[in-house]
Design a protein around this motif. Structure first.
Motif, PDB file in Angstrom:
ATOM      1  N   LEU A 279      -2.068  70.166  25.876  1.00 48.49           N
ATOM      2  CA  LEU A 279      -1.238  69.362  26.763  1.00 48.49           C
ATOM      3  C   LEU A 279      -1.971  69.217  28.090  1.00 48.49           C
ATOM      4  O   LEU A 279      -2.370  70.214  28.699  1.00 48.49           O
ATOM      5  N   ILE A 280      -2.179  67.986  28.520  1.00 46.83           N
ATOM      6  CA  ILE A 280      -2.911  67.718  29.749  1.00 46.83           C
ATOM      7  C   ILE A 280      -1.976  66.976  30.698  1.00 46.83           C
ATOM      8  O   ILE A 280      -1.614  65.815  30.460  1.00 46.83           O
ATOM      9  N   LEU A 281      -1.571  67.638  31.756  1.00 47.54           N
ATOM     10  CA  LEU A 281      -0.593  67.082  32.685  1.00 47.54           C
ATOM     11  C   LEU A 281      -1.200  66.935  34.076  1.00 47.54           C
ATOM     12  O   LEU A 281      -2.070  67.713  34.481  1.00 47.54           O
ATOM     13  N   ALA A 282      -0.713  65.945  34.802  1.00 50.45           N
ATOM     14  CA  ALA A 282      -1.182  65.713  36.170  1.00 50.45           C
ATOM     15  C   ALA A 282      -0.373  66.559  37.146  1.00 50.45           C
ATOM     16  O   ALA A 282       0.869  66.563  37.106  1.00 50.45           O
ATOM     17  N   GLY A 283      -1.076  67.284  38.027  1.00 43.37           N
ATOM     18  CA  GLY A 283      -0.413  68.051  39.067  1.00 43.37           C
ATOM     19  C   GLY A 283       0.036  67.153  40.204  1.00 43.37           C
ATOM     20  O   GLY A 283      -0.193  65.933  40.199  1.00 43.37           O
ATOM     21  N   GLU A 284       0.672  67.743  41.211  1.00 39.90           N
ATOM     22  CA  GLU A 284       1.184  66.957  42.334  1.00 39.90           C
ATOM     23  C   GLU A 284       0.082  66.233  43.078  1.00 39.90           C
ATOM     24  O   GLU A 284       0.299  65.162  43.644  1.00 39.90           O
ATOM     25  N   ASP A 285      -1.121  66.811  43.080  1.00 40.06           N
ATOM     26  CA  ASP A 285      -2.238  66.178  43.773  1.00 40.06           C
ATOM     27  C   ASP A 285      -3.055  65.263  42.856  1.00 40.06           C
ATOM     28  O   ASP A 285      -4.110  64.761  43.241  1.00 40.06           O
ATOM     29  N   GLY A 286      -2.552  65.065  41.644  1.00 40.79           N
ATOM     30  CA  GLY A 286      -3.245  64.210  40.700  1.00 40.79           C
ATOM     31  C   GLY A 286      -4.269  64.918  39.841  1.00 40.79           C
ATOM     32  O   GLY A 286      -4.847  64.307  38.931  1.00 40.79           O
ATOM     33  N   THR A 287      -4.504  66.189  40.114  1.00 39.93           N
ATOM     34  CA  THR A 287      -5.448  66.958  39.308  1.00 39.93           C
ATOM     35  C   THR A 287      -4.890  67.149  37.904  1.00 39.93           C
ATOM     36  O   THR A 287      -3.715  67.474  37.723  1.00 39.93           O
ATOM     37  N   LEU A 288      -5.742  66.972  36.900  1.00 39.91           N
ATOM     38  CA  LEU A 288      -5.314  67.155  35.513  1.00 39.91           C
ATOM     39  C   LEU A 288      -5.480  68.605  35.107  1.00 39.91           C
ATOM     40  O   LEU A 288      -6.557  69.201  35.280  1.00 39.91           O
ATOM     41  N   ILE A 289      -4.416  69.162  34.578  1.00 39.64           N
ATOM     42  CA  ILE A 289      -4.399  70.575  34.178  1.00 39.64           C
ATOM     43  C   ILE A 289      -4.125  70.655  32.684  1.00 39.64           C
ATOM     44  O   ILE A 289      -3.114  70.129  32.203  1.00 39.64           O
ATOM     45  N   ALA A 290      -5.018  71.309  31.955  1.00 39.17           N
ATOM     46  CA  ALA A 290      -4.887  71.430  30.495  1.00 39.17           C
ATOM     47  C   ALA A 290      -4.310  72.795  30.126  1.00 39.17           C
ATOM     48  O   ALA A 290      -4.650  73.810  30.745  1.00 39.17           O
ATOM     49  N   GLN A 291      -3.445  72.788  29.143  1.00 34.93           N
ATOM     50  CA  GLN A 291      -2.886  74.040  28.635  1.00 34.93           C
ATOM     51  C   GLN A 291      -2.730  73.955  27.124  1.00 34.93           C
ATOM     52  O   GLN A 291      -2.528  72.878  26.552  1.00 34.93           O
ATOM     53  N   THR A 292      -2.832  75.103  26.487  1.00 37.43           N
ATOM     54  CA  THR A 292      -2.671  75.184  25.038  1.00 37.43           C
ATOM     55  C   THR A 292      -1.196  75.202  24.682  1.00 37.43           C
ATOM     56  O   THR A 292      -0.395  75.859  25.360  1.00 37.43           O
ATOM     57  N   VAL A 293      -0.852  74.473  23.623  1.00 37.73           N
ATOM     58  CA  VAL A 293       0.538  74.412  23.171  1.00 37.73           C
ATOM     59  C   VAL A 293       0.587  74.823  21.698  1.00 37.73           C
ATOM     60  O   VAL A 293       0.021  74.142  20.836  1.00 37.73           O
ATOM     61  N   ASP A 294       1.238  75.948  21.420  1.00 42.65           N
ATOM     62  CA  ASP A 294       1.450  76.351  20.032  1.00 42.65           C
ATOM     63  C   ASP A 294       2.499  75.461  19.395  1.00 42.65           C
ATOM     64  O   ASP A 294       3.508  75.116  20.029  1.00 42.65           O
ATOM     65  N   SER A 295       2.273  75.099  18.144  1.00 46.81           N
ATOM     66  CA  SER A 295       3.224  74.232  17.443  1.00 46.81           C
ATOM     67  C   SER A 295       4.471  74.993  17.049  1.00 46.81           C
ATOM     68  O   SER A 295       4.428  76.196  16.769  1.00 46.81           O
ATOM     69  N   LEU A 296       5.581  74.291  17.006  1.00 44.96           N
ATOM     70  CA  LEU A 296       6.799  74.853  16.443  1.00 44.96           C
ATOM     71  C   LEU A 296       6.581  75.121  14.954  1.00 44.96           C
ATOM     72  O   LEU A 296       5.806  74.424  14.301  1.00 44.96           O
ATOM     73  N   PRO A 297       7.245  76.119  14.377  1.00 44.26           N
ATOM     74  CA  PRO A 297       7.066  76.369  12.941  1.00 44.26           C
ATOM     75  C   PRO A 297       7.668  75.247  12.098  1.00 44.26           C
ATOM     76  O   PRO A 297       8.733  74.719  12.418  1.00 44.26           O
ATOM     77  N   GLY A 298       6.981  74.887  11.043  1.00 42.25           N
ATOM     78  CA  GLY A 298       7.476  73.881  10.116  1.00 42.25           C
ATOM     79  C   GLY A 298       7.942  74.514   8.818  1.00 42.25           C
ATOM     80  O   GLY A 298       7.536  75.626   8.480  1.00 42.25           O
ATOM     81  N   ASP A 299       8.786  73.814   8.088  1.00 47.47           N
ATOM     82  CA  ASP A 299       9.254  74.326   6.791  1.00 47.47           C
ATOM     83  C   ASP A 299       9.866  73.180   6.002  1.00 47.47           C
ATOM     84  O   ASP A 299      10.954  72.695   6.321  1.00 47.47           O
ATOM     85  N   TYR A 300       9.162  72.760   4.947  1.00 47.45           N
ATOM     86  CA  TYR A 300       9.637  71.642   4.133  1.00 47.45           C
ATOM     87  C   TYR A 300      10.944  71.951   3.411  1.00 47.45           C
ATOM     88  O   TYR A 300      11.648  71.039   2.976  1.00 47.45           O
ATOM     89  N   ARG A 301      11.281  73.228   3.278  1.00 49.81           N
ATOM     90  CA  ARG A 301      12.538  73.572   2.599  1.00 49.81           C
ATOM     91  C   ARG A 301      13.765  73.074   3.348  1.00 49.81           C
ATOM     92  O   ARG A 301      14.840  72.944   2.760  1.00 49.81           O
ATOM     93  N   HIS A 302      13.601  72.793   4.645  1.00 48.56           N
ATOM     94  CA  HIS A 302      14.754  72.297   5.405  1.00 48.56           C
ATOM     95  C   HIS A 302      15.269  70.985   4.827  1.00 48.56           C
ATOM     96  O   HIS A 302      16.465  70.691   4.900  1.00 48.56           O
ATOM     97  N   TYR A 303      14.368  70.182   4.260  1.00 47.40           N
ATOM     98  CA  TYR A 303      14.823  68.948   3.619  1.00 47.40           C
ATOM     99  C   TYR A 303      15.786  69.267   2.485  1.00 47.40           C
ATOM    100  O   TYR A 303      16.887  68.709   2.407  1.00 47.40           O
ATOM    101  N   TYR A 304      15.393  70.161   1.598  1.00 45.71           N
ATOM    102  CA  TYR A 304      16.229  70.455   0.438  1.00 45.71           C
ATOM    103  C   TYR A 304      17.494  71.234   0.815  1.00 45.71           C
ATOM    104  O   TYR A 304      18.538  71.060   0.183  1.00 45.71           O
TER     105      TYR A 304
END
Length: 347
Positions: A279-304
């Motif tokens: 995730l790359i977001l702009a700070g108040e001064d316009g500086t771009l700050i990158a951070q790692t984002v872990d994904s939410l867990p997925g599970d195909y069984r939720h469909y069934y």
């Protein structure tokens, strides 16, 4: 848990064996009762306790069967769904729902006439990366979106001898991966104003579409859906660009790979994405700050799980018939756009 449902799975090729059988076997409240296949030995090697019949009509006639899951070649989806509904069964159809919009409308009309539920299996709504993108957009983390890029690329230079890569109705990448990417885009952005599609056969000896690049035009946003068969080194899954920053995700959801390797839903670490996004977001001064984002867990069984709840408890379907129609409509408009080499109004 109240009432378990007996399920008949039609087809035990790649999709039936790798996706549906494990998910049905590991979803509480569902019992994989019957598999329709001409190769009983193949089925019983994996599922020794399951009844195997060679003819779909035998499964449709069985009063013990509550739900039919159709995992057969695409051009058989509509006739098999119609037959199952007419015999009083609820139906799940693997994507694509049908080959044409007209077929989809007839299947849904038959479900209403029969008083039964029908849904399309769009498991990739429960991909870890898509769930994460959906949350980021819902939270407004990136501000108003300007560009959305969704890739599902592969490196498969050899044309395989299978129906999915043959010159038959419903074959090719636009019918194989297109419904996933289209469904996800419609969930995130709604109905586009227009569609412009480029569908091609790029590999030597290709008999069906093995490349697509499709743009969905919205008032401000441009949504790009892309899949190729000769992509050895990209790996991009999502690139989302908005007023406040960007989100980049490489690598595919891990559930399919684990299923291919013989893993079972619910195993330790199931649904975790080993490759975080950025995730790359702009700070108040316009500086771009990158951070790692872990994904939410997925599970195909939720469909069934949701499908069972819809049948037993009257809860909403996991994928409503109207959503299946919207995807099929866009699939057809994409084909027309590619054939006519122009943008086609959609909304």
């Amino acid at each position: 848990m109240a009432a378990s449902l007996n399920v008949a799975l039609l087809g035990y090729g790649f999709v039936g064996k790798v996706f549906h059988a494990p998910l049905l076997s590991r979803t509480p409240g569902l019992i994989l009762h019957t598999v329709v296949s001409r190769d009983a030995g193949k089925v019983h090697t994996d599922l020794p306790q399951v009844r195997v019949v060679a003819d779909a009509d035998e499964a449709f006639a069985d009063p013990a069967i509550d739900l039919v899951v159709i995992a057969t070649p695409n051009e058989t989806h509509a006739p098999l769904a119609m037959a199952a509904l007419m015999r009083g069964k609820h139906v799940v159809v693997d994507k694509p729902f049908t080959v044409t919009l007209e077929e989809a409308e007839r299947v849904i009309a038959q479900a209403r006439a029969s008083g039964r539920l029908v849904s399309v299996f769009q498991n990739r709504r429960w991909d870890a990366d898509f769930l994460t993108v959906r949350q980021l957009l819902g939270d407004g983390a990136l501000g108003e979106i300007a560009e959305f890029h969704s890739h599902f690329d592969r490196y498969r230079p050899q044309v395989a001898q299978r129906w999915r890569e043959s010159d038959v109705p419903g074959a090719g990448l636009w019918y194989d991966l297109g419904p996933h990417l289209v469904d996800q885009a419609l969930q995130l952005f709604g109905t586009p104003l227009a569609v412009q599609a480029d569908l091609a056969r790029q590999r030597t000896g290709a008999r069906a579409t093995d490349y697509f690049h499709v743009q969905l035009r919205y008032p401000r946003a441009r949504v790009h859906l892309h899949a190729g068969s000769l992509v050895a080194g990209n790996g991009l899954r999502f690139a989302v660009h908005g007023e406040r920053g960007s989100y980049l995700k490489h690598g595919l959801d891990a559930q399919e790979e684990r299923l291919r390797a013989g893993g079972m839903p619910g195993d330790a670490g199931w649904g975790r994405d080993p490759q975080p996004g950025q995730l790359i977001l702009a700070g108040e001064d316009g500086t771009l700050i990158a951070q790692t984002v872990d994904s939410l867990p997925g599970d195909y069984r939720h469909y069934y799980s949701a499908m069972r709840a819809a049948i037993v408890d009257g809860m909403p379907l996991p994928i409503a018939p109207e959503e299946a129609l919207s995807v099929m409509r866009l699939i057809e408009v994409g084909i027309r756009s590619a054939d006519e080499h122009r943008e086609i109004p959609f909304a």
